[in-house]
Motif scaffolding. Structure first.
Motif, PDB file in Angstrom:
ATOM      1  N   PRO A  34      38.096  32.797  37.069  1.00 51.57           N
ATOM      2  CA  PRO A  34      39.143  33.274  37.980  1.00 51.57           C
ATOM      3  C   PRO A  34      40.478  33.497  37.248  1.00 51.57           C
ATOM      4  O   PRO A  34      41.176  34.476  37.510  1.00 51.57           O
ATOM      5  CB  PRO A  34      39.276  32.160  39.014  1.00 51.57           C
ATOM      6  CG  PRO A  34      38.024  31.367  38.927  1.00 51.57           C
ATOM      7  CD  PRO A  34      37.519  31.529  37.530  1.00 51.57           C
ATOM      8  N   GLU A  35      40.807  32.608  36.319  1.00 52.01           N
ATOM      9  CA  GLU A  35      42.059  32.732  35.580  1.00 52.01           C
ATOM     10  C   GLU A  35      42.092  34.010  34.737  1.00 52.01           C
ATOM     11  O   GLU A  35      43.128  34.684  34.666  1.00 52.01           O
ATOM     12  CB  GLU A  35      42.267  31.510  34.672  1.00 52.01           C
ATOM     13  CG  GLU A  35      42.439  30.199  35.425  1.00 52.01           C
ATOM     14  CD  GLU A  35      41.118  29.546  35.861  1.00 52.01           C
ATOM     15  OE1 GLU A  35      41.198  28.569  36.624  1.00 52.01           O
ATOM     16  OE2 GLU A  35      40.027  30.010  35.460  1.00 52.01           O
ATOM     17  N   GLU A  36      40.969  34.324  34.113  1.00 48.87           N
ATOM     18  CA  GLU A  36      40.900  35.533  33.296  1.00 48.87           C
ATOM     19  C   GLU A  36      41.033  36.778  34.171  1.00 48.87           C
ATOM     20  O   GLU A  36      41.756  37.719  33.812  1.00 48.87           O
ATOM     21  CB  GLU A  36      39.588  35.573  32.514  1.00 48.87           C
ATOM     22  CG  GLU A  36      39.472  36.787  31.613  1.00 48.87           C
ATOM     23  CD  GLU A  36      38.157  36.849  30.855  1.00 48.87           C
ATOM     24  OE1 GLU A  36      38.005  37.798  30.074  1.00 48.87           O
ATOM     25  OE2 GLU A  36      37.289  35.972  31.046  1.00 48.87           O
ATOM     26  N   ALA A  37      40.355  36.800  35.300  1.00 49.32           N
ATOM     27  CA  ALA A  37      40.451  37.953  36.208  1.00 49.32           C
ATOM     28  C   ALA A  37      41.887  38.122  36.694  1.00 49.32           C
ATOM     29  O   ALA A  37      42.390  39.253  36.771  1.00 49.32           O
ATOM     30  CB  ALA A  37      39.496  37.783  37.384  1.00 49.32           C
ATOM     31  N   LEU A  38      42.561  37.039  37.005  1.00 52.19           N
ATOM     32  CA  LEU A  38      43.946  37.112  37.453  1.00 52.19           C
ATOM     33  C   LEU A  38      44.853  37.640  36.341  1.00 52.19           C
ATOM     34  O   LEU A  38      45.682  38.523  36.569  1.00 52.19           O
ATOM     35  CB  LEU A  38      44.423  35.733  37.917  1.00 52.19           C
ATOM     36  CG  LEU A  38      45.865  35.673  38.401  1.00 52.19           C
ATOM     37  CD1 LEU A  38      46.102  36.620  39.572  1.00 52.19           C
ATOM     38  CD2 LEU A  38      46.218  34.248  38.793  1.00 52.19           C
ATOM     39  N   ARG A  39      44.693  37.121  35.131  1.00 52.70           N
ATOM     40  CA  ARG A  39      45.499  37.623  34.001  1.00 52.70           C
ATOM     41  C   ARG A  39      45.307  39.123  33.820  1.00 52.70           C
ATOM     42  O   ARG A  39      46.257  39.872  33.616  1.00 52.70           O
ATOM     43  CB  ARG A  39      45.116  36.903  32.700  1.00 52.70           C
ATOM     44  CG  ARG A  39      45.808  35.603  32.468  1.00 52.70           C
ATOM     45  CD  ARG A  39      45.648  35.117  31.024  1.00 52.70           C
ATOM     46  NE  ARG A  39      44.270  35.113  30.556  1.00 52.70           N
ATOM     47  CZ  ARG A  39      43.421  34.096  30.710  1.00 52.70           C
ATOM     48  NH1 ARG A  39      43.801  33.001  31.340  1.00 52.70           N
ATOM     49  NH2 ARG A  39      42.203  34.172  30.230  1.00 52.70           N
ATOM     50  N   VAL A  41      44.220  41.403  36.045  1.00 51.38           N
ATOM     51  CA  VAL A  41      44.723  42.249  37.121  1.00 51.38           C
ATOM     52  C   VAL A  41      46.247  42.324  37.074  1.00 51.38           C
ATOM     53  O   VAL A  41      46.831  43.347  37.457  1.00 51.38           O
ATOM     54  CB  VAL A  41      44.204  41.818  38.514  1.00 51.38           C
ATOM     55  CG1 VAL A  41      45.012  40.667  39.115  1.00 51.38           C
ATOM     56  CG2 VAL A  41      44.198  43.003  39.467  1.00 51.38           C
ATOM     57  N   LEU A  42      46.909  41.286  36.581  1.00 51.92           N
ATOM     58  CA  LEU A  42      48.369  41.363  36.424  1.00 51.92           C
ATOM     59  C   LEU A  42      48.745  42.387  35.356  1.00 51.92           C
ATOM     60  O   LEU A  42      49.730  43.123  35.498  1.00 51.92           O
ATOM     61  CB  LEU A  42      48.945  39.983  36.110  1.00 51.92           C
ATOM     62  CG  LEU A  42      48.855  38.979  37.264  1.00 51.92           C
ATOM     63  CD1 LEU A  42      49.321  37.598  36.806  1.00 51.92           C
ATOM     64  CD2 LEU A  42      49.640  39.457  38.478  1.00 51.92           C
ATOM     65  N   LYS A  43      47.956  42.481  34.292  1.00 54.89           N
ATOM     66  CA  LYS A  43      48.163  43.530  33.285  1.00 54.89           C
ATOM     67  C   LYS A  43      47.918  44.909  33.900  1.00 54.89           C
ATOM     68  O   LYS A  43      48.671  45.849  33.649  1.00 54.89           O
ATOM     69  CB  LYS A  43      47.217  43.336  32.102  1.00 54.89           C
ATOM     70  CG  LYS A  43      47.495  42.139  31.245  1.00 54.89           C
ATOM     71  CD  LYS A  43      46.454  42.064  30.136  1.00 54.89           C
ATOM     72  CE  LYS A  43      46.441  40.747  29.420  1.00 54.89           C
ATOM     73  NZ  LYS A  43      45.345  40.678  28.435  1.00 54.89           N
ATOM     74  N   ALA A  44      46.848  45.010  34.689  1.00 62.40           N
ATOM     75  CA  ALA A  44      46.525  46.287  35.336  1.00 62.40           C
ATOM     76  C   ALA A  44      47.632  46.704  36.301  1.00 62.40           C
ATOM     77  O   ALA A  44      47.971  47.890  36.389  1.00 62.40           O
ATOM     78  CB  ALA A  44      45.188  46.184  36.074  1.00 62.40           C
TER      79      ALA A  44
END
Length: 72
Positions: A34-39, A41-44
């Motif tokens: 979950p942490e990686e997906a959040l990081r 999507v914030l870049k996206a």
């Protein structure tokens, strides 16, 4: 300050976590955690907003629409 709502969920089909920002069309990301997906999507999100600014496109305001689930 309000910010964009982020959905985060596990996808059996993809074998990992998906994060998306509903207010920004096609803005989503994948991560093994979950942490990686959040990081990601914030870049996206930053890239999505940068392109919209460069192209002079509309930038939708953040809207939070919580979904309330009720149990029986």
């Amino acid at each position: 300050m309000r910010d964009y709502h982020i959905n985060l969920f596990y996808s059996d089909e993809d074998g990992g976590y998906i994060a998306d920002i509903p207010d920004l069309e096609f803005c989503s990301a994948f991560g093994a955690t979950p942490e990686e997906a959040l990081r990601e999507v914030l870049k996206a999100k930053e890239a999505w907003l940068a392109v919209a600014r460069e192209e002079g496109g509309p930038i939708p305001p953040p809207r939070y629409k919580p979904v309330i689930y009720q149990t029986a």
